[in-house]
Write an enzyme that holds these catalytic residues in place. Sequence first.
Site, PDB file in Angstrom:
ATOM      1  N   ARG A 129       0.856  -1.194   0.000  1.00 17.27           N
ATOM      2  CA  ARG A 129       0.000   0.000   0.000  1.00 17.27           C
ATOM      3  C   ARG A 129       0.883   1.232   0.000  1.00 17.27           C
ATOM      4  O   ARG A 129       1.705   1.415   0.900  1.00 17.27           O
ATOM      5  CB  ARG A 129      -0.931   0.031   1.217  1.00 17.27           C
ATOM      6  CG  ARG A 129      -2.154   0.943   1.006  1.00 17.27           C
ATOM      7  CD  ARG A 129      -2.978   1.097   2.276  1.00 17.27           C
ATOM      8  NE  ARG A 129      -2.259   1.894   3.236  1.00 17.27           N
ATOM      9  CZ  ARG A 129      -2.282   1.693   4.568  1.00 17.27           C
ATOM     10  NH1 ARG A 129      -2.981   0.718   5.091  1.00 17.27           N
ATOM     11  NH2 ARG A 129      -1.590   2.470   5.363  1.00 17.27           N
ATOM     12  N   GLU A 146       4.630   7.082   2.624  1.00 15.81           N
ATOM     13  CA  GLU A 146       5.433   5.871   2.832  1.00 15.81           C
ATOM     14  C   GLU A 146       4.876   4.758   1.954  1.00 15.81           C
ATOM     15  O   GLU A 146       3.785   4.869   1.405  1.00 15.81           O
ATOM     16  CB  GLU A 146       5.414   5.424   4.298  1.00 15.81           C
ATOM     17  CG  GLU A 146       4.042   4.962   4.764  1.00 15.81           C
ATOM     18  CD  GLU A 146       4.074   4.009   5.959  1.00 15.81           C
ATOM     19  OE1 GLU A 146       5.128   3.452   6.293  1.00 15.81           O
ATOM     20  OE2 GLU A 146       2.992   3.797   6.539  1.00 15.81           O
ATOM     21  N   ASN A 148       4.065   0.666   2.281  1.00 18.39           N
ATOM     22  CA  ASN A 148       3.953  -0.456   3.222  1.00 18.39           C
ATOM     23  C   ASN A 148       4.115  -1.764   2.461  1.00 18.39           C
ATOM     24  O   ASN A 148       3.434  -1.988   1.459  1.00 18.39           O
ATOM     25  CB  ASN A 148       2.576  -0.452   3.880  1.00 18.39           C
ATOM     26  CG  ASN A 148       2.346   0.801   4.700  1.00 18.39           C
ATOM     27  OD1 ASN A 148       2.884   0.942   5.788  1.00 18.39           O
ATOM     28  ND2 ASN A 148       1.573   1.740   4.169  1.00 18.39           N
ATOM     29  N   SER A 153      -3.004  -2.758   5.763  1.00 19.43           N
ATOM     30  CA  SER A 153      -4.346  -3.095   6.239  1.00 19.43           C
ATOM     31  C   SER A 153      -5.434  -2.188   5.672  1.00 19.43           C
ATOM     32  O   SER A 153      -5.149  -1.260   4.916  1.00 19.43           O
ATOM     33  CB  SER A 153      -4.370  -3.075   7.760  1.00 19.43           C
ATOM     34  OG  SER A 153      -4.005  -1.803   8.204  1.00 19.43           O
ATOM     35  N   LYS A 310      11.736   2.557   6.241  1.00 16.62           N
ATOM     36  CA  LYS A 310      11.816   3.994   5.951  1.00 16.62           C
ATOM     37  C   LYS A 310      13.205   4.345   5.399  1.00 16.62           C
ATOM     38  O   LYS A 310      13.344   5.223   4.555  1.00 16.62           O
ATOM     39  CB  LYS A 310      11.533   4.800   7.219  1.00 16.62           C
ATOM     40  CG  LYS A 310      10.224   4.423   7.944  1.00 16.62           C
ATOM     41  CD  LYS A 310       9.078   5.250   7.501  1.00 16.62           C
ATOM     42  CE  LYS A 310       7.780   5.077   8.271  1.00 16.62           C
ATOM     43  NZ  LYS A 310       7.234   3.741   8.496  1.00 16.62           N
ATOM     44  N   LYS A 368      11.584  10.378  11.419  1.00 21.45           N
ATOM     45  CA  LYS A 368      10.965   9.044  11.470  1.00 21.45           C
ATOM     46  C   LYS A 368      11.957   7.943  11.827  1.00 21.45           C
ATOM     47  O   LYS A 368      13.027   7.854  11.224  1.00 21.45           O
ATOM     48  CB  LYS A 368      10.385   8.685  10.095  1.00 21.45           C
ATOM     49  CG  LYS A 368       9.301   9.602   9.610  1.00 21.45           C
ATOM     50  CD  LYS A 368       8.672   9.014   8.350  1.00 21.45           C
ATOM     51  CE  LYS A 368       7.558   9.898   7.853  1.00 21.45           C
ATOM     52  NZ  LYS A 368       6.865   9.286   6.695  1.00 21.45           N
ATOM     53  N   GLU A 372       6.702   0.788  12.086  1.00 21.98           N
ATOM     54  CA  GLU A 372       5.430   0.812  11.368  1.00 21.98           C
ATOM     55  C   GLU A 372       4.310   0.907  12.381  1.00 21.98           C
ATOM     56  O   GLU A 372       4.492   0.606  13.557  1.00 21.98           O
ATOM     57  CB  GLU A 372       5.246  -0.480  10.565  1.00 21.98           C
ATOM     58  CG  GLU A 372       6.364  -0.790   9.595  1.00 21.98           C
ATOM     59  CD  GLU A 372       6.446   0.223   8.492  1.00 21.98           C
ATOM     60  OE1 GLU A 372       5.404   0.788   8.107  1.00 21.98           O
ATOM     61  OE2 GLU A 372       7.572   0.496   8.021  1.00 21.98           O
ATOM     62  N   GLY A 373       3.144   1.280  11.906  1.00 24.61           N
ATOM     63  CA  GLY A 373       1.968   1.167  12.756  1.00 24.61           C
ATOM     64  C   GLY A 373       1.536   2.458  13.432  1.00 24.61           C
ATOM     65  O   GLY A 373       0.580   2.474  14.201  1.00 24.61           O
ATOM     66  N   ARG A 455      -8.037   7.600   4.475  1.00 22.84           N
ATOM     67  CA  ARG A 455      -8.038   7.712   5.925  1.00 22.84           C
ATOM     68  C   ARG A 455      -7.962   9.192   6.233  1.00 22.84           C
ATOM     69  O   ARG A 455      -7.110   9.891   5.686  1.00 22.84           O
ATOM     70  CB  ARG A 455      -6.800   7.005   6.447  1.00 22.84           C
ATOM     71  CG  ARG A 455      -6.871   6.590   7.861  1.00 22.84           C
ATOM     72  CD  ARG A 455      -5.694   5.726   8.207  1.00 22.84           C
ATOM     73  NE  ARG A 455      -4.551   5.937   7.325  1.00 22.84           N
ATOM     74  CZ  ARG A 455      -3.348   5.460   7.575  1.00 22.84           C
ATOM     75  NH1 ARG A 455      -3.122   4.746   8.644  1.00 22.84           N
ATOM     76  NH2 ARG A 455      -2.347   5.684   6.756  1.00 22.84           N
TER      77      ARG A 455
HETATM   78  P1  ADP Z   1       3.807   4.540   9.930  1.00 17.35           P
HETATM   79  O1  ADP Z   1       4.645   3.448   9.371  1.00 17.35           O
HETATM   80  O2  ADP Z   1       3.878   4.650  11.408  1.00 17.35           O
HETATM   81  O3  ADP Z   1       2.415   4.496   9.393  1.00 17.35           O
HETATM   82  P2  ADP Z   1       4.122   6.953   8.340  1.00 17.35           P
HETATM   83  O4  ADP Z   1       5.338   7.336   7.602  1.00 17.35           O
HETATM   84  O5  ADP Z   1       2.969   6.518   7.512  1.00 17.35           O
HETATM   85  O6  ADP Z   1       4.515   5.875   9.431  1.00 17.35           O
HETATM   86  O7  ADP Z   1       3.672   8.178   9.257  1.00 17.35           O
HETATM   87  C1  ADP Z   1       2.507   8.127  10.052  1.00 17.35           C
HETATM   88  C2  ADP Z   1       1.607   9.315   9.752  1.00 17.35           C
HETATM   89  O8  ADP Z   1       2.323  10.531   9.958  1.00 17.35           O
HETATM   90  C3  ADP Z   1       1.107   9.397   8.332  1.00 17.35           C
HETATM   91  O9  ADP Z   1      -0.042   8.624   8.148  1.00 17.35           O
HETATM   92  C4  ADP Z   1       0.853  10.885   8.168  1.00 17.35           C
HETATM   93  O10 ADP Z   1      -0.412  11.244   8.741  1.00 17.35           O
HETATM   94  C5  ADP Z   1       1.949  11.514   9.008  1.00 17.35           C
HETATM   95  N1  ADP Z   1       3.125  11.834   8.171  1.00 17.35           N
HETATM   96  C6  ADP Z   1       4.141  10.995   7.885  1.00 17.35           C
HETATM   97  N2  ADP Z   1       5.042  11.596   7.081  1.00 17.35           N
HETATM   98  C7  ADP Z   1       4.580  12.825   6.841  1.00 17.35           C
HETATM   99  C8  ADP Z   1       5.070  13.936   6.083  1.00 17.35           C
HETATM  100  N3  ADP Z   1       6.234  13.860   5.419  1.00 17.35           N
HETATM  101  N4  ADP Z   1       4.328  15.063   6.061  1.00 17.35           N
HETATM  102  C9  ADP Z   1       3.167  15.156   6.755  1.00 17.35           C
HETATM  103  N5  ADP Z   1       2.657  14.152   7.490  1.00 17.35           N
HETATM  104  C10 ADP Z   1       3.357  13.003   7.544  1.00 17.35           C
HETATM  105 MG    MG Z   2       1.694   4.910   7.570  1.00 16.44          MG
END
Ligand code: ADP
Ligand code: MG
Length: 480
Positions: A129, A146, A148, A153, A310, A368, A372-373, A455
Site C-alpha cells: 500500500r 510511505e 507499506n 491493512s 523507511k 521518522k 510501522e503502525g 483515511r
Molecule cells: P507509519 O509506518 O507509522 O504508518 P508513516 O510514515 O505513515 O509511518 O507516518 C505516520 C503518519 O504521519 C502518516 O499517516 C501521516 O499522517 C503523518 N506523516 C508521515 N510523514 C509525513 C510527512 N512527510 N508530512 C506530513 N505528514 C506526515
Molecule cells: Mg503509515
Amino acid sequence: MSPTPVLSSCVPFPIEERTLIDVTQKAKDWAIMHGAAMRSKANFSPDALNFAPFILTPSSFPRKEFEKAKELQTIINQLMHNVAHDEEFLTTTLAETIKVDEFTANLFNVYKKVLANGFGQAYSLGLLRSDYLAHILEDNSIKQVEINTVASSFGGISTHMLPLQSFVMVELGHADKLKNMPENTALSGLCGGMIKAWEVYGARKSVILFIIEDVSYNICDQRFHEFYIREQRPEIKVLRRTLTEVHKEGKLGPNKELFLGEYEVAVIYFRAGYEPDHYPTQDEWDARYMMECSRAIKCPSIHYHLAGTKKVQQALAQPEMLERFISDPEKIKAIGQIFTGLYSLDDSEAGNASYEMALKEPEKFVLKPQREGGGNNVYGVDIPDALRKMSRVERAAWILMDLIQPPISQGYMIRPGGKSPPEIVDLVSELGIFGVILGDVDNVICNYQAGHMLRTKLSTANEGGVAAGLGALDSPYLLD
Ligand code: ADP
Ligand code: MG
C-alpha cells in the site's frame, strides 16, 4: 506558512440538525451491520464490535491526483520487487541503521541467515500500500508518505466505505453525486493475490496462514479477507496463528514444507510481525526464521519486509537511485515526482548537514524511526530536542522527511461514544493505493493495482491512525 485552502465539499454544510442526527444513527447501524467495525480497546470483548470511526460523507480529493496514484501503482510494485531482490542495495542501505536499530538488525539477521541457508521458496507475494498526501505547495500534487510492504491493512473495511457513504448520500438526497465516488476493488484484489499464490504453490490440501497479534482489534478487516477467500474458493482453509503459536506447533517437512499440525501451509500472510512487541522472546524470531526458510510463499518475505523500511524509502529518493531499478526514463520521472525531500541522518557529511538543517528549521520536517503502525514519528518543534538527545551514531536509526502540507476539507467525524449531533470539523485525508505483485527474481506472474483506502484525520492532528483513535475511515469524492 501559507494559508491552507479548503477543498469544496460534496454536499452543502452544515447539515440541518434533525437530519444529521437521523442519518448519523442510520450510518452507525449500517456500519456495524456490514462489518465496518472493530473490537473496542476500552471495553474489549471477543463477542462484540463497535463501528469503526468514519467520516459521514466522502471527503474531497483531486481526481487527477487520484488517477495518477492508481496509474503509478504497477510501477511502484515492480520497483519494490526489484529492490527486495537486490541484496547489495539492501545491505549497503541498511548498514548504518542496523548498527543502532535493534529491530531492523533482527530482521536483517533473519535475512542474512536465510541467504546463507538458501531460500526455500523463490516466489514472494507483495500486498503493498502506497500512501499519499496532496501537497498544497505543489498545486495539490500527491507526495508519497510511505510504502507499506507488510500488513498493509484496511483493504477489507475500505471496500465497505463506498457503499456506506453512498447510502448516506442517497439518504441526504444526493444520489446524483454518486458518480464522483470511485469503485473500490481492494478486497477482491488483495485476496486474488493470495489465491494466486496458493495456486502457484500447488498443493490441493494446503492452507493459507494469517500471522496475527495476541489480540486483533482490527478483526473485521482480517475476517473480510478470510471469508472472501473461502467464498471464492471453498477448498481453501485459512488458519490464524500468533508467532508464538507457530513456534510451538510449526515444523518443517523433508522438502521444507511448513506444517502446522496436519496442515501444510502454502501462503503466509503477516498481519503481525512488523513491530518489536510482536517478538516478546527469541521463540518468535525462531518462528519467523523457520517460516522464511520454508517452501511457503510469504507475504511479505523477509527481503520484501526490509524493502519497506523507511531507510530504504529515503535511499530510493536520492538522485539517480531509481535508475538502478527502473529502465524507462518516463517511469523514473513519474515516480521521482511523487517523492518529497528525504534525508539521511547517518554520521556522514550529508547526514550531518541534514541534522543542522533540521535544527535550523524544524517546522519544515518530520523525523521518522524504522517503525510501522503509527505514533512513532516526531514533528516540527519537537525535533531539535529529540535529535539532541541522540548520539551521532544513534541518528542513523532515523530519517528526516519534508513535511507535506495537505489541503483541508470539512466534514463530520463519527466515532464510538462521540457527540450527538456531531460537529463539523477541519480534516485532511491520506490516500492509500493497494498493489499486488507475485513473482521471483526473474518472473513476475502478476502485477496489478488493487483499489484504495482513504483515511482522514483532524487537520490539527499529526497522525491519523484509525486504531490509535485519531483518524477515521473514509472514501474519496473526486473533484475536477
Ligand atoms: P507509519 O509506518 O507509522 O504508518 P508513516 O510514515 O505513515 O509511518 O507516518 C505516520 C503518519 O504521519 C502518516 O499517516 C501521516 O499522517 C503523518 N506523516 C508521515 N510523514 C509525513 C510527512 N512527510 N508530512 C506530513 N505528514 C506526515
Ligand atoms: Mg503509515
